[in-house]
Design an enzyme around this catalytic site. Structure first.
Site, mmCIF file in Angstrom:
data_model
loop_
_atom_site.group_PDB
_atom_site.id
_atom_site.type_symbol
_atom_site.label_atom_id
_atom_site.label_comp_id
_atom_site.label_asym_id
_atom_site.label_seq_id
_atom_site.Cartn_x
_atom_site.Cartn_y
_atom_site.Cartn_z
ATOM 1 N N ASP A 13 0.856 -1.188 0.000
ATOM 2 C CA ASP A 13 0.000 0.000 0.000
ATOM 3 C C ASP A 13 0.889 1.234 0.000
ATOM 4 O O ASP A 13 1.733 1.402 0.885
ATOM 5 C CB ASP A 13 -0.905 0.012 1.243
ATOM 6 C CG ASP A 13 -1.902 -1.142 1.249
ATOM 7 O OD1 ASP A 13 -2.017 -1.845 0.221
ATOM 8 O OD2 ASP A 13 -2.561 -1.341 2.286
ATOM 9 N N GLY A 41 -5.075 -11.165 1.562
ATOM 10 C CA GLY A 41 -4.553 -12.503 1.839
ATOM 11 C C GLY A 41 -3.431 -12.450 2.863
ATOM 12 O O GLY A 41 -3.445 -13.150 3.887
ATOM 13 N N ASN A 182 -18.444 -8.498 5.472
ATOM 14 C CA ASN A 182 -18.915 -7.410 6.320
ATOM 15 C C ASN A 182 -20.322 -7.049 5.819
ATOM 16 O O ASN A 182 -20.828 -7.643 4.866
ATOM 17 C CB ASN A 182 -17.926 -6.226 6.349
ATOM 18 C CG ASN A 182 -17.781 -5.521 5.004
ATOM 19 O OD1 ASN A 182 -18.621 -5.664 4.117
ATOM 20 N ND2 ASN A 182 -16.714 -4.760 4.845
ATOM 21 N N ASP A 245 -9.907 -8.550 8.501
ATOM 22 C CA ASP A 245 -8.910 -9.612 8.276
ATOM 23 C C ASP A 245 -8.393 -10.167 9.601
ATOM 24 O O ASP A 245 -8.146 -11.371 9.726
ATOM 25 C CB ASP A 245 -7.753 -9.073 7.420
ATOM 26 C CG ASP A 245 -8.223 -8.693 6.024
ATOM 27 O OD1 ASP A 245 -9.151 -9.354 5.512
ATOM 28 O OD2 ASP A 245 -7.677 -7.737 5.455
ATOM 29 N N ARG A 278 -4.947 0.614 17.134
ATOM 30 C CA ARG A 278 -3.596 0.992 16.720
ATOM 31 C C ARG A 278 -3.601 1.344 15.234
ATOM 32 O O ARG A 278 -4.381 0.773 14.472
ATOM 33 C CB ARG A 278 -2.630 -0.178 16.971
ATOM 34 C CG ARG A 278 -2.822 -0.788 18.355
ATOM 35 C CD ARG A 278 -1.731 -1.752 18.714
ATOM 36 N NE ARG A 278 -2.068 -3.128 18.422
ATOM 37 C CZ ARG A 278 -1.798 -4.147 19.249
ATOM 38 N NH1 ARG A 278 -1.189 -3.942 20.392
ATOM 39 N NH2 ARG A 278 -2.110 -5.367 18.931
ATOM 40 N N SER A 284 -0.676 -3.646 13.047
ATOM 41 C CA SER A 284 -1.486 -3.453 14.254
ATOM 42 C C SER A 284 -2.167 -4.742 14.716
ATOM 43 O O SER A 284 -2.956 -4.732 15.648
ATOM 44 C CB SER A 284 -2.544 -2.383 13.994
ATOM 45 O OG SER A 284 -3.460 -2.830 13.012
HETATM 46 P P1 ADP Z 1 -14.132 -4.770 7.649
HETATM 47 O O1 ADP Z 1 -12.892 -4.359 8.355
HETATM 48 O O2 ADP Z 1 -13.958 -5.925 6.742
HETATM 49 O O3 ADP Z 1 -14.873 -3.627 7.001
HETATM 50 P P2 ADP Z 1 -15.883 -4.620 9.986
HETATM 51 O O4 ADP Z 1 -15.823 -3.136 9.893
HETATM 52 O O5 ADP Z 1 -17.217 -5.253 10.114
HETATM 53 O O6 ADP Z 1 -15.136 -5.340 8.771
HETATM 54 O O7 ADP Z 1 -14.978 -5.046 11.253
HETATM 55 C C1 ADP Z 1 -14.657 -6.381 11.515
HETATM 56 C C2 ADP Z 1 -14.688 -6.643 13.007
HETATM 57 O O8 ADP Z 1 -13.745 -5.777 13.640
HETATM 58 C C3 ADP Z 1 -16.014 -6.333 13.696
HETATM 59 O O9 ADP Z 1 -16.882 -7.468 13.675
HETATM 60 C C4 ADP Z 1 -15.559 -6.005 15.110
HETATM 61 O O10 ADP Z 1 -15.358 -7.201 15.856
HETATM 62 C C5 ADP Z 1 -14.223 -5.339 14.880
HETATM 63 N N1 ADP Z 1 -14.371 -3.866 14.848
HETATM 64 C C6 ADP Z 1 -14.435 -3.057 13.754
HETATM 65 N N2 ADP Z 1 -14.587 -1.764 14.102
HETATM 66 C C7 ADP Z 1 -14.625 -1.746 15.447
HETATM 67 C C8 ADP Z 1 -14.761 -0.712 16.438
HETATM 68 N N3 ADP Z 1 -14.912 0.582 16.096
HETATM 69 N N4 ADP Z 1 -14.737 -1.079 17.749
HETATM 70 C C9 ADP Z 1 -14.579 -2.366 18.124
HETATM 71 N N5 ADP Z 1 -14.450 -3.391 17.246
HETATM 72 C C10 ADP Z 1 -14.482 -3.083 15.929
#
Ligand code: ADP
Length: 293
Positions: A13, A41, A182, A245, A278, A284
């Site tokens: 990236d 991946g 998601n 991920d 992080r 992170s």
């Molecule tokens: P993606 O990163 O693929 O868009 P999500 O945003 O649904 O997927 O996030 C994946 C998982 O990461 C969530 O199910 C949750 O467990 C955790 N997560 C994401 N954002 C937060 C947040 N602001 N606070 C706490 N946990 C989070």
């Protein structure tokens, strides 16, 4: 130790931080530039290895200096890269512009990832010996399908993250044991915005689904069971890149250890909550001792 194979992408990236993104034809001076090893991946492989899995990665990096760094990022977290090819030409890159509002614009160039169109001798043997095969959609679909079919032949659990969001070719979902989209990806597949209803629609095509809901947690639905909703820990999120991920990598490690789904989801939520507190993606991702704590 849970044996996991990831068949997926590696990307460098290239991130430019600017006050305001340039319009076409315009030049702006930015504030900062970073190169961050990524690719869905590679991110899932690092997450699973740090969570305590024994992980091998199948994919490709380019012959350039990014390729060496991408490979090193994996090995430094304990991922076996014997099956990660070095392809002629450049590594995959993602050219990211992030503005002061946190908005972003991204150009992805598949590079070496685009050369992974099928399995090569040796891949299937390693897949056959695994507990689970993790797949995403950043490699050519022919390779994703070949991997899923190989896993199916050997009774290996296939776990697909259907990202980037896109309609899928018929047949791919039929080879998937656990789908982990998601909310947005689930809606793209079903045309249904509500996560509960979307999960029910997906169960017509896959036996089991976990939809991640960002800060709202995650939702599990299976053909032979009810729906379970697991909340995410309340944390101060600074960078949610790689949260999904991290969740998938940790989830599969826990499932491979025989933990029941709700417990595995809570453990994966703890891992993802650590990740979002992080900056960065692969950098992170938490180690097992941190998740346990
Ligand atoms: P993606 O990163 O693929 O868009 P999500 O945003 O649904 O997927 O996030 C994946 C998982 O990461 C969530 O199910 C949750 O467990 C955790 N997560 C994401 N954002 C937060 C947040 N602001 N606070 C706490 N946990 C989070």
């Amino acid at each position: 130790m849970t044996g996991i194979v990831v068949l997926g992408s590696t990307n460098m990236d290239l991130v430019a931080y600017v006050a305001r993104a340039p319009k076409l034809g315009e030049t702006v001076t930015g504030r900062e530039f970073r190169t961050v090893p990524g690719g869905k991946g590679a991110n899932q492989a690092v997450a699973a290895a740090r969570a305590g899995g024994r992980v091998a990665m199948i994919g490709a990096v380019g012959e350039d200096e990014f390729g060496e760094r991408l490979r090193h990022t994996l090995t430094a977290s304990g991922v076996d890269t014997d099956l990660l090819r070095t392809a002629e030409g450049p590594s995959g890159t993602a050219h990211v512009v992030v503005d002061d509002e946190g908005g972003n614009a991204i150009v992805v160039i598949p590079g070496a990832n685009g050369t992974v169109t099928r399995l090569v001798p040796g891949d299937e043997t390693v897949i056959a010996a695994a507990d689970a095969l993790l797949l995403q959609l950043e490699l050519p679909l022919s390779a994703v399908l070949a991997g899923a079919e190989a896993a199916r032949r050997h009774g290996v659990r296939t776990v697909l993250t259907p990202a980037p969001a896109q309609p899928l070719p018929p047949g791919l979902l039929a080879t998937v044991d656990l789908l982990v989209p998601n909310e947005h990806e689930a809606a793209t597949l079903t045309g249904i915005a509500d996560a509960h209803a979307s999960a029910q629609a997906l169960l017509r095509q896959v036996p089991e689904v976990v939809i991640t809901l960002g800060a709202a947690g995650s939702l599990h639905a299976a053909r032979d069971a009810g729906t379970v909703r697991v909340p995410a820990p309340r944390v101060e999120a600074v960078d949610t890149t790689g949260a999904g991920d991290t969740f998938v990598g940790a989830l599969v490690v826990a499932l491979g250890e025989g933990r029941p789904m709700p417990e595995a989801m809570r453990w994966a939520s703890a891992a993802a909550a650590l990740c979002v507190q992080r900056p960065g993606a692969s950098t992170s991702m938490p180690y097992r001792t941190e998740i346990e704590a």
